[in-house]
Design a protein around this motif. Structure first.
Motif, PDB file in Angstrom:
ATOM      1  N   HIS A 156       0.820  -1.216   0.000  1.00  0.00           N
ATOM      2  CA  HIS A 156       0.000   0.000   0.000  1.00  0.00           C
ATOM      3  C   HIS A 156       0.854   1.266   0.000  1.00  0.00           C
ATOM      4  O   HIS A 156       0.346   2.365   0.244  1.00  0.00           O
ATOM      5  CB  HIS A 156      -0.962  -0.029   1.185  1.00  0.00           C
ATOM      6  CG  HIS A 156      -1.945  -1.156   1.071  1.00  0.00           C
ATOM      7  ND1 HIS A 156      -3.088  -1.068   0.309  1.00  0.00           N
ATOM      8  CD2 HIS A 156      -1.914  -2.424   1.556  1.00  0.00           C
ATOM      9  CE1 HIS A 156      -3.734  -2.241   0.351  1.00  0.00           C
ATOM     10  NE2 HIS A 156      -3.040  -3.079   1.105  1.00  0.00           N
ATOM     11  N   ARG A 173      -6.817   2.368   6.040  1.00  0.00           N
ATOM     12  CA  ARG A 173      -6.558   2.266   4.608  1.00  0.00           C
ATOM     13  C   ARG A 173      -6.315   0.808   4.192  1.00  0.00           C
ATOM     14  O   ARG A 173      -6.912   0.314   3.224  1.00  0.00           O
ATOM     15  CB  ARG A 173      -5.331   3.122   4.301  1.00  0.00           C
ATOM     16  CG  ARG A 173      -5.004   3.171   2.859  1.00  0.00           C
ATOM     17  CD  ARG A 173      -4.214   4.402   2.526  1.00  0.00           C
ATOM     18  NE  ARG A 173      -3.378   4.135   1.372  1.00  0.00           N
ATOM     19  CZ  ARG A 173      -2.344   4.871   1.043  1.00  0.00           C
ATOM     20  NH1 ARG A 173      -2.010   5.914   1.764  1.00  0.00           N
ATOM     21  NH2 ARG A 173      -1.656   4.578  -0.029  1.00  0.00           N
ATOM     22  N   ILE A 174      -5.453   0.134   4.926  1.00  0.00           N
ATOM     23  CA  ILE A 174      -5.117  -1.247   4.548  1.00  0.00           C
ATOM     24  C   ILE A 174      -6.335  -2.163   4.681  1.00  0.00           C
ATOM     25  O   ILE A 174      -6.634  -2.962   3.792  1.00  0.00           O
ATOM     26  CB  ILE A 174      -3.937  -1.774   5.392  1.00  0.00           C
ATOM     27  CG1 ILE A 174      -2.667  -0.977   5.091  1.00  0.00           C
ATOM     28  CG2 ILE A 174      -3.704  -3.265   5.142  1.00  0.00           C
ATOM     29  CD1 ILE A 174      -1.471  -1.299   5.972  1.00  0.00           C
ATOM     30  N   ALA A 177      -8.885  -1.707   1.915  1.00  0.00           N
ATOM     31  CA  ALA A 177      -8.439  -2.239   0.628  1.00  0.00           C
ATOM     32  C   ALA A 177      -8.360  -3.772   0.648  1.00  0.00           C
ATOM     33  O   ALA A 177      -8.666  -4.428  -0.341  1.00  0.00           O
ATOM     34  CB  ALA A 177      -7.073  -1.654   0.273  1.00  0.00           C
TER      35      ALA A 177
END
Ligand code: GLC
Length: 422
Positions: A156, A173-174, A177
């Motif tokens: 990422h 975020r990770i 996703a």
């Protein structure tokens, strides 16, 4: 060889054996220590080596419970009695002043050669010293650090987070996703025990405050302390850390991360060797970094920890017990322990020893982290401090008290106890 000579030799050999056998059992040293995790436990081999060099001595290694709190309880119960039944003991760094003051440890000062402790981290020597005297030998070094999934961060385009704020946004975020519901964000130790105090102190330091000021004031900046506790509680409330964090100790969190179920983990260096072991689900995918600080603040610092070896004042064989402590803390033994177990040495030179670094390439980085680590308060009352704040910190984390109420209550109780002692 003539017959009489052969018989004489045989008699000598047998006689020698008989004498050895009776002498071998002449002295038994009992050594209490905690189970050592790692690819191979080097302790039994080292103990046999000590016996070979001291033919009249047998060393019995007896294991301690797993957590620091349970170990402490064991010692207090057994050292209060008349005969503790052990000669040499592994001590958590935080207990040395308390045990020295209680009269449970042999004063090693007169036995030490000048400069004998100089090769060890200065912080470990400080932790072994009380009232200007040395009460234990530094054995293993610990420092809190951040483990991260290097593969996920790289995928990422992220660097290890420098602040808690950054860590939270990276987790979000990770996870959004990856879309893996089993992937947790940040694991740490929130169960009510010494490990919780370590984690909260690290959050205090990141937030620019501490548990004990030099003048003896406890929780000198209550608003900052409550804020730090609030950050930890917020991690759980926001789901960045799982709800079971409030029951997590080192091993529970280490296993979950080791099974590949989390992005970040706070733990001690021992976990890295287990992550890198053959068959580990995260082998080759883990990085280490300093613990996060707070946005715009100084870098985070991990708490120092680890173990010392102390000789019981009631040992009937204090010289031999000290000889064993010296042997186990020697460069050779610490190297063997660092190679076979997941523990880190207190002798600084070993972090740059070529053979060791080949087998544990992270050692120089761990050395820098250990040097930058901060100790918990070095005082004979540390356990009282810790035992008093533990239920308050825990109440704030599980949400039965507000962080500011928990800090106010911890202050009131500590003022009361410490006031009575002072
Ligand atoms: C590790 C550290 C020790 C600390 C404990 C807390 O064992 O070496 O110093 O008190 O963890 O759980």
């Amino acid at each position: 060889m003539t017959r009489p000579v052969a018989l004489l030799l045989l008699a000598l050999v047998l006689g020698g054996c008989a004498e050895d056998a009776s002498e071998r059992g002449a002295v038994t040293l009992v050594f209490k220590y905690a189970r050592i995790l790692g690819p191979a436990d080097p302790l039994p081999g080292l103990l046999r080596e000590f016996e070979a060099a001291h033919p009249r001595v047998r060393v019995k290694g007896e294991s301690l419970p797993w957590t620091s709190d349970e170990q402490h309880q064991f010692y207090v119960i057994n050292l209060e009695g008349r005969s503790p039944g052990f000669d040499l003991m592994m001590l958590d760094v935080i207990w040395v002043p308390e045990f020295a003051r209680a009269g449970w440890l042999l004063d090693l000062t007169p036995h030490l050669a000048p400069g004998e402790l100089a090769p060890h981290f200065p912080s470990t020597v400080e932790a072994a010293t009380h009232d200007g005297r040395v009460w234990a030998l530094p054995w293993t070094m610990n420092v809190g650090l951040l483990y991260y999934r290097a593969d996920l961060l790289a995928k990422h385009g992220l660097a290890p987070p420098a602040s808690f704020e950054e860590l939270v946004s990276q987790v979000r975020r990770i996870r959004s996703a990856e879309r893996d519901p089993a992937l947790e964000g940040y694991l740490w130790q929130g169960k009510q025990y010494e490990g919780l105090v370590v984690n909260v102190l690290e959050a205090f330091w990141a937030g620019g405050t501490r548990l004990l000021a030099e003048d003896g004031t406890v929780l000198p900046e209550p608003a900052r302390a409550a804020e730090a506790l609030d950050v930890l509680r917020g991690l759980i409330e926001a789901g960045v850390s799982p709800a079971w964090t409030t029951a997590a100790d080192e091993e529970l969190s280490r296993r979950a991360f080791g099974d590949g179920h989390a992005i970040f983990l706070r733990n001690w260096p021992y976990a890295l060797d287990l992550f890198e072991a053959p068959g580990s689900a995260v082998r080759g995918r883990v990085g280490i970094a300093p613990l996060p600080g707070r946005a715009g603040g100084p870098p985070g610092a991990g708490s120092t920890g680890g173990a010392h070896l102390g000789v019981s004042r009631r040992s009937r064989h204090p010289e031999l017990a000290l000889a064993l402590a010296r042997f186990l803390t020697s460069e050779r033994a610490q190297k063997a322990i660092a190679l076979g177990a997941a523990l880190s040495p207190t002798r600084e030179a070993l972090y740059h020893d070529a053979a060791l670094v080949r087998s544990r390439p992270s050692l120089p980085a761990i050395h820098a982290l250990a040097r930058a680590g901060r100790p918990r308060p070095v005082t004979p009352y540390y356990l009282l401090l810790s035992a008093t704040v533990q239920p308050e910190f825990s109440a704030a984390l599980v949400g039965v008290k507000s962080p500011s109420r928990a800090i106010a209550d911890a202050r009131a109780r500590l003022d009361h106890f410490l006031g009575a002692i002072r």
